[in-house]
Design an enzyme around this catalytic site. Structure first.
Site, short mmCIF file in Angstrom:
data_model
loop_
_atom_site.label_atom_id
_atom_site.label_comp_id
_atom_site.label_asym_id
_atom_site.label_seq_id
_atom_site.Cartn_x
_atom_site.Cartn_y
_atom_site.Cartn_z
N GLU A 82 1.73 -14.20 -1.24
CA GLU A 82 1.09 -14.81 -2.40
C GLU A 82 2.16 -15.42 -3.31
O GLU A 82 3.25 -14.85 -3.41
CB GLU A 82 0.27 -13.76 -3.16
CG GLU A 82 -0.89 -13.23 -2.34
CD GLU A 82 -1.68 -12.12 -3.06
OE1 GLU A 82 -1.41 -11.84 -4.23
OE2 GLU A 82 -2.57 -11.54 -2.42
N HIS A 93 -6.32 -13.73 -5.95
CA HIS A 93 -6.04 -12.34 -6.36
C HIS A 93 -6.62 -12.07 -7.77
O HIS A 93 -5.88 -11.72 -8.69
CB HIS A 93 -4.54 -12.04 -6.32
CG HIS A 93 -4.23 -10.58 -6.17
ND1 HIS A 93 -3.16 -10.11 -5.48
CD2 HIS A 93 -4.87 -9.48 -6.63
CE1 HIS A 93 -3.12 -8.79 -5.53
NE2 HIS A 93 -4.17 -8.38 -6.23
N ARG A 109 -5.69 -5.73 -0.01
CA ARG A 109 -4.34 -6.24 0.16
C ARG A 109 -4.28 -7.11 1.40
O ARG A 109 -4.83 -6.76 2.45
CB ARG A 109 -3.34 -5.09 0.34
CG ARG A 109 -2.87 -4.48 -0.97
CD ARG A 109 -2.06 -5.48 -1.80
NE ARG A 109 -1.66 -4.95 -3.09
CZ ARG A 109 -2.38 -5.01 -4.21
NH1 ARG A 109 -3.58 -5.59 -4.21
NH2 ARG A 109 -1.92 -4.52 -5.35
N1 LIG Z 1 -7.72 -7.49 -5.57
C1 LIG Z 1 -7.32 -6.84 -6.63
O1 LIG Z 1 -7.02 -7.43 -7.66
C2 LIG Z 1 -7.22 -5.37 -6.59
C3 LIG Z 1 -6.86 -4.74 -5.44
N2 LIG Z 1 -6.75 -3.38 -5.41
C4 LIG Z 1 -6.40 -2.76 -4.15
O2 LIG Z 1 -7.54 -2.09 -3.63
C5 LIG Z 1 -7.12 -1.04 -2.79
C6 LIG Z 1 -7.92 0.22 -3.07
O3 LIG Z 1 -7.71 0.65 -4.39
P1 LIG Z 1 -8.34 2.04 -4.91
O4 LIG Z 1 -9.70 2.21 -4.36
O5 LIG Z 1 -8.14 2.07 -6.36
O6 LIG Z 1 -7.34 3.04 -4.22
P2 LIG Z 1 -7.63 4.57 -3.84
O7 LIG Z 1 -6.31 5.17 -3.64
O8 LIG Z 1 -8.58 5.17 -4.78
O9 LIG Z 1 -8.35 4.44 -2.43
C7 LIG Z 1 -7.71 4.07 -1.25
C8 LIG Z 1 -8.35 4.87 -0.14
O10 LIG Z 1 -7.82 4.42 1.09
C9 LIG Z 1 -7.79 5.53 1.94
N3 LIG Z 1 -6.93 5.32 3.09
C10 LIG Z 1 -5.60 5.53 3.18
N4 LIG Z 1 -5.20 5.26 4.44
C11 LIG Z 1 -6.30 4.88 5.13
C12 LIG Z 1 -6.53 4.48 6.47
N5 LIG Z 1 -5.53 4.44 7.36
N6 LIG Z 1 -7.79 4.16 6.84
C13 LIG Z 1 -8.80 4.23 5.95
N7 LIG Z 1 -8.65 4.61 4.67
C14 LIG Z 1 -7.40 4.92 4.27
C15 LIG Z 1 -7.32 6.65 1.05
O11 LIG Z 1 -7.64 7.91 1.60
C16 LIG Z 1 -8.07 6.37 -0.22
O12 LIG Z 1 -9.27 7.10 -0.29
C17 LIG Z 1 -5.62 -0.91 -3.00
O13 LIG Z 1 -4.97 -1.61 -1.94
C18 LIG Z 1 -5.38 -1.65 -4.27
O14 LIG Z 1 -4.09 -2.16 -4.37
C19 LIG Z 1 -7.02 -2.61 -6.49
C20 LIG Z 1 -7.38 -3.20 -7.67
C21 LIG Z 1 -7.47 -4.63 -7.81
O1 LIG Z 2 -2.45 -7.17 -11.48
C1 LIG Z 2 -3.39 -7.62 -10.84
O2 LIG Z 2 -4.21 -8.42 -11.30
C2 LIG Z 2 -3.57 -7.15 -9.41
C3 LIG Z 2 -4.34 -5.91 -9.35
C4 LIG Z 2 -4.16 -5.25 -8.05
O3 LIG Z 2 -4.10 -5.86 -7.03
C5 LIG Z 2 -4.04 -3.80 -8.04
O4 LIG Z 2 -4.24 -3.18 -9.08
O5 LIG Z 2 -3.73 -3.28 -6.96
#
Ligand SMILES: NC(=O)C1=CN([C@@H]2O[C@H](COP(=O)(O)OP(=O)(O)OC[C@H]3O[C@@H](n4cnc5c(N)ncnc54)[C@H](O)[C@@H]3O)[C@@H](O)[C@H]2O)C=CC1
Ligand SMILES: O=C(O)CCC(=O)C(=O)O
Length: 537
Positions: free
Chosen positions: A271, A289, A242
């Site tokens: 964005e 993204h 993010r």
């Molecule tokens: N670029 C994209 O299109 C995508 C972006 N994302 C983003 O990726 C990120 C991670 O997603 P997931 O791994 O599925 O989530 P998740 O919830 O499985 O993992 C997030 C981790 O961050 C940790 N966390 C929370 N606060 C923290 C802190 N202060 N310091 C360090 N770690 C901390 C949590 O304990 C958790 O283990 C999210 O922000 C999500 O929105 C997810 C999918 C696609």
């Molecule tokens: O919808 C999308 O492509 C964004 C995905 C994403 O950032 C998320 O799942 O957190």
């Protein structure tokens, strides 16, 4: 929560482009009458104008679901986020309005991890810059000397689903992986073959740093100028999580100063980011993204939210709640049988007092104490608040609404249930009164109220009850029965209880009709009757 059948049309509004294959479960649903409206790319005011009769709103990350949108959505029950991050949804407003938010946390993990690795590799080898040069007709082999990944240290900040998948892949590239996550245990780090570290240790030691946390107040600007100052010269930064986790101004300065050799960014604070100063730097590569933009991920997340919508309307429960306790299906099944009992006990208590409740003590005893009781507390609070909030209170907002009015909520668990397999006892404390009720589930016989205040009873919590306190003197029961007969109120069951002979006693009657205020006054005037309350469950 609600369950629905085909008798009512459910308006499902899809506000961002979703995979048509992914929403197939909605399109082919036969038992529910779903009216699917696809209307994407709306400005906030356009969405507000169209949302009044929408029951379910489905979004990806483009649409921002603001408080204004939620307040305009008079029928909204559920917001589905086809993806992980819910920072584009005003969760507080949704919770306050009793709207459940669900996401699809697993469907895009692989794609986001693969994109992160692609970005890291591209960054290390200047692939986008070299490609651009070649496209412009220049065969330049000198400007794009890269670095290997092998034997380099990758720091992963945020070791959840995606962070872990990135680590697996980085190890495949023979990188050393350091990871920080508040929930990372020594055992798990060992099992995954990574070095558990603090953010600061990662900053000092890593050649590449990638962030995979949600955007939260605690993670906003997590990587800032102080952290850049600790880093190795020539460090490379990746953000496919993010915008805002890494401070963009500080990153810009660190690149210009030569501290950071390059950055790969999939996400930005604001964005679309077509005119961003970071994009003017040759050391920055970026994608708009695209982390989750694969056929597989898009189908998977859309299927997951579609299934949760259907499940919500058919069963009243969901698989991936964001603003309710997320409890695995097997564990939820253990407490579900107690939902109604907890709600009825709460409702009972709301009707024995007229004063605002300052504190509620919920005691879970026996077998039920082995389970996750948070949904039971929500149901009890729902029952307690429904007298004043009607059907505006539900499992999603019951705790929020209780806390908002300053109620202190205490949960207590104990293994001893005084002869019952499970016993739920709820005490409410108001400025001047304390009231207690306890209930259980009898094997094969359903719910029972087994204790009211200090009196043992055995009452089915259903229908119209009369709760009477009297002085334990001969004739009291007969007088009540006669008066009710005079008023043509038929008694179905009657329970009496007392703590000691001649002291205060209670009568719990179930009656066939609603008892009016006027009837209550007549009963209350009878000799030795101290208090009469009508309770409808
Ligand atoms: N670029 C994209 O299109 C995508 C972006 N994302 C983003 O990726 C990120 C991670 O997603 P997931 O791994 O599925 O989530 P998740 O919830 O499985 O993992 C997030 C981790 O961050 C940790 N966390 C929370 N606060 C923290 C802190 N202060 N310091 C360090 N770690 C901390 C949590 O304990 C958790 O283990 C999210 O922000 C999500 O929105 C997810 C999918 C696609
Ligand atoms: O919808 C999308 O492509 C964004 C995905 C994403 O950032 C998320 O799942 O957190």
């Amino acid at each position: 929560m609600t369950t629905a059948t085909k008798t009512r049309t459910i308006n499902v509004f899809i506000a961002d482009p979703l995979s048509e294959d992914g929403i197939f479960p909605l399109r082919q649903e036969q038992d529910l009458d779903l009216n699917i409206i696809v209307d994407t790319g709306l400005a906030p005011e356009e969405l507000i104008a169209k949302i009044a009769n929408v029951d379910v709103l489905l979004v990806r990350s483009q649409t921002t679901v603001t408080r204004e949108v939620i307040e305009a959505a008079k029928s909204l029950k559920l917001i589905g986020r086809a993806g992980v991050g819910v920072d584009n949804i005003d969760l507080a407003a949704a919770t306050e309005h009793g709207i459940i938010v669900v996401n699809a946390p697993d469907g895009n993990t692989n794609s986001a991890a693969e994109h992160t690795i692609a970005m890291m590799t591209s960054l290390a080898r200047h692939i986008p810059q070299a490609f651009n040069t070649l496209k412009n007709g220049k065969w330049d082999r000198k400007s794009f000397v890269g670095v290997e990944l092998k034997n380099k240290t990758l720091g992963v900040v945020g070791f959840g689903r995606i962070g872990v998948e990135v680590a697996y892949r980085a190890k495949g590239q023979r990188m050393n992986v350091m990871a920080y996550d508040p929930f990372l245990t020594d055992e798990r780090a060992k099992e995954l073959g990574v070095t558990k570290a603090t953010v600061e240790e990662i900053c000092v030691a890593a050649d590449f740093i990638t962030v995979h946390t949600p955007l939260l107040p605690e993670t906003r600007n997590l990587i800032n100028k102080d952290k850049f100052a600790m880093m190795k010269d020539g460090v490379r930064i990746i953000n496919c999580a993010r915008g805002g986790i890494i401070n963009e101004d500080d990153l810009y300065d660190a690149i210009v100063a030569g501290k950071v050799a390059g950055a790969a960014l999939d996400v930005f604070v604001s964005e679309p980011a077509t005119d961003h100063k970071l994009l003017t730097l040759p050391q920055v590569i970026a994608t708009p993204h695209l982390g989750a933009s694969t056929i597989e991920a898009q189908e998977s997340v859309a299927v997951d939210v579609s299934n949760d919508i259907i499940k919500f309307y058919k069963t009243g429960t969901v698989t991936n709640p964001v603003n309710m306790p997320s409890i695995p299906k097997e564990l939820l099944a253990q407490v579900e049988p107690f939902f109604e009992l907890a709600e009825k006990l709460g409702s009972f208590l709301s009707q024995v007092t007229t004063e605002p409740v300052k504190e509620i003590n919920l005691s879970y005893a026996g077998e039920v104490a082995n389970y996750d009781v948070r949904p039971l507390t929500s149901n009890a609070l729902k029952g307690l608040l429904s007298k004043n909030h009607g059907n505006h209170v539900n499992d999603v907002n019951a705790r929020y609404l209780s806390e908002r009015i300053g109620m202190k909520i205490n949960e207590h668990k104990t293994t001893t249930a005084k002869g019952f397999t499970s016993l739920i006892t709820i005490e409410i404390i108001t400025a001047n009164e304390t009231h207690t009720v306890a209930g259980t589930l009898l094997n094969g016989l359903g719910a029972r109220i087994v204790k009211v205040e200090d009196y043992v009873v055995d009452v089915i919590p259903q229908g119209h009850l009369l709760y009477i306190k009297n002085t334990d003197k001969p004739g009291a029961i007969g007088r009540v029965a006669t008066k009710l007969a005079e008023k043509e109120i038929n008694i179905a069951t009657m329970q009496v209880g007392r703590a000691q002979v001649g002291g205060t006693a209670v009568m719990m009657l179930t009656v066939d009709n609603v008892v009016t205020e006027e009837d209550l006054v007549f009963v209350a005037q009878l000799e030795n009757i101290d208090e009469v309350k009508a309770i409808n469950l």
